[in-house]
Scaffold this motif. Sequence first.
Motif, PDB file in Angstrom:
ATOM      1  N   ASN A  49     -10.318  -5.239  -6.092  1.00  0.00           N
ATOM      2  CA  ASN A  49     -10.256  -6.534  -5.394  1.00  0.00           C
ATOM      3  C   ASN A  49      -8.824  -6.900  -5.057  1.00  0.00           C
ATOM      4  O   ASN A  49      -8.529  -7.407  -3.959  1.00  0.00           O
ATOM      5  N   ASN A  50      -7.910  -6.661  -5.986  1.00  0.00           N
ATOM      6  CA  ASN A  50      -6.500  -6.945  -5.749  1.00  0.00           C
ATOM      7  C   ASN A  50      -5.946  -6.083  -4.624  1.00  0.00           C
ATOM      8  O   ASN A  50      -5.084  -6.513  -3.858  1.00  0.00           O
ATOM      9  N   ARG A  51      -6.427  -4.844  -4.525  1.00  0.00           N
ATOM     10  CA  ARG A  51      -5.992  -3.958  -3.447  1.00  0.00           C
ATOM     11  C   ARG A  51      -6.408  -4.540  -2.106  1.00  0.00           C
ATOM     12  O   ARG A  51      -5.631  -4.532  -1.143  1.00  0.00           O
ATOM     13  N   LYS A  52      -7.630  -5.051  -1.998  1.00  0.00           N
ATOM     14  CA  LYS A  52      -8.114  -5.634  -0.743  1.00  0.00           C
ATOM     15  C   LYS A  52      -7.271  -6.841  -0.374  1.00  0.00           C
ATOM     16  O   LYS A  52      -6.921  -7.038   0.803  1.00  0.00           O
ATOM     17  N   ILE A  53      -6.941  -7.658  -1.354  1.00  0.00           N
ATOM     18  CA  ILE A  53      -6.114  -8.849  -1.081  1.00  0.00           C
ATOM     19  C   ILE A  53      -4.743  -8.448  -0.589  1.00  0.00           C
ATOM     20  O   ILE A  53      -4.209  -9.029   0.374  1.00  0.00           O
TER      21      ILE A  53
END
Length: 438
Positions: A430-434
Amino acid sequence: MAAGTEDLKNLGFSVQDISSRVCERFSGIYVMDVKNRKILAFKSLYQEKNYDEPVEIDWDKTINEDFNKIMSPKYRALALITFDRDHLKKKFTDLSQSSEFIYQNSTDQWFNMQLRPLKIVDGDCHTVLVTIVDISDSKKKVETIAKQMEQFHKGVMSSNWYFSQTAKDLYSEILKFDILSGETYKIVFEDDEPKYIPLVHCTILYDKIFESIHPKDLEEVKKIFAWERIRAMNPGDVIEHSFRRYVNNKYHWYTVSVHVSEFEPSIAVIFARDITSSSVGVNQLMAKAEHDAVTGLFNVEKYAYMIATEYAELKKAGVIYVDIEGLAALNDKYGRDYGDKALKIVADSVRSVQNRNALAYRRSDDEFMLVATDIGEDQLKVLLQLIKGRFSRLCDVNDVQFFATFGSAWSDSFESVQDVISAAISDMNNNRKIELLH
């Protein structure tokens, strides 16, 4: 003591004069504390200096590392035998005894090493004096040693030769085989004389040995001791490796070395030693088996062991997960050394918060993980910030720029710690997508 010193002065000498003259005679002077595993150097052979006060040297580093760097390859096995702690402890039973070990170093110098016991307690030797003399100019000595080494490589061990006295106690098995014909013999000792017992062809013997090797060690052992590799070895070459082997209903740690004769290139001698009872040797091997070679972090095998044991009954745990973005692209663009630097930066960042309750692992080529037990959720957040801060500083100091994505998860109600790990991976994704959106 004072009177003796005064007597020396009356004779025109001092204690320092005597000490200097003794040091001039020897290339190296050492006292080996066998009981406490310490070495005291009075004169260093390799730094070519004598000391005003004895200098303490690490036993394991000197025996395991320095000998490999300094000695000619064909003498390393003999050196390890000579200075094996258990062997030294039992070798000398009387203060009048002595032993001689002669070898060639990596720069083709010849040395005569004398070992004499200084202290024996209850039949065990506690302290040994080692003196070393450069005999490179002694043609007779060198010729004698060449003959001894010829016997060593051929497996011809006569009763008056030092090796025949020690090999039967130190080695679990000694094999001699002809590289060209494949004929194989087992060497045993009767009254200190070698006896050769014919065995099956070496290829059949290989298959039997491979059947007993631990599955996790088998692939590497087959590569290191490949028959084609041994056939390609040059005279005097030595290869050595340690692995687990199933013997007497359990796995034992073995160190095996193969020596190709310098004087008869078709002959090779294999020395196998069971080191399971050696706590130091096994601990070193276990540490090597549990750690990743590049980063030094615990590896997936250690993780699997912890899942099945230490982590099986966990009630509360936190996990931090890290992934290097585009490691393959880094290697392609800047070279593997650059990629290895990136790996070590992430590893050092995660390791910086490691303790007995928080262990760091390398999960795959570009993924790292910290599993913390008995920790609160707020404490886990602090560890994450410390890791990120360390990561930024190391990138700046090493002038290495790359992206890493972090994720974390904590829980005090789960069936398996793997559930927490999966949650940390999801948080990282999720952090990668953000980050990609920004």
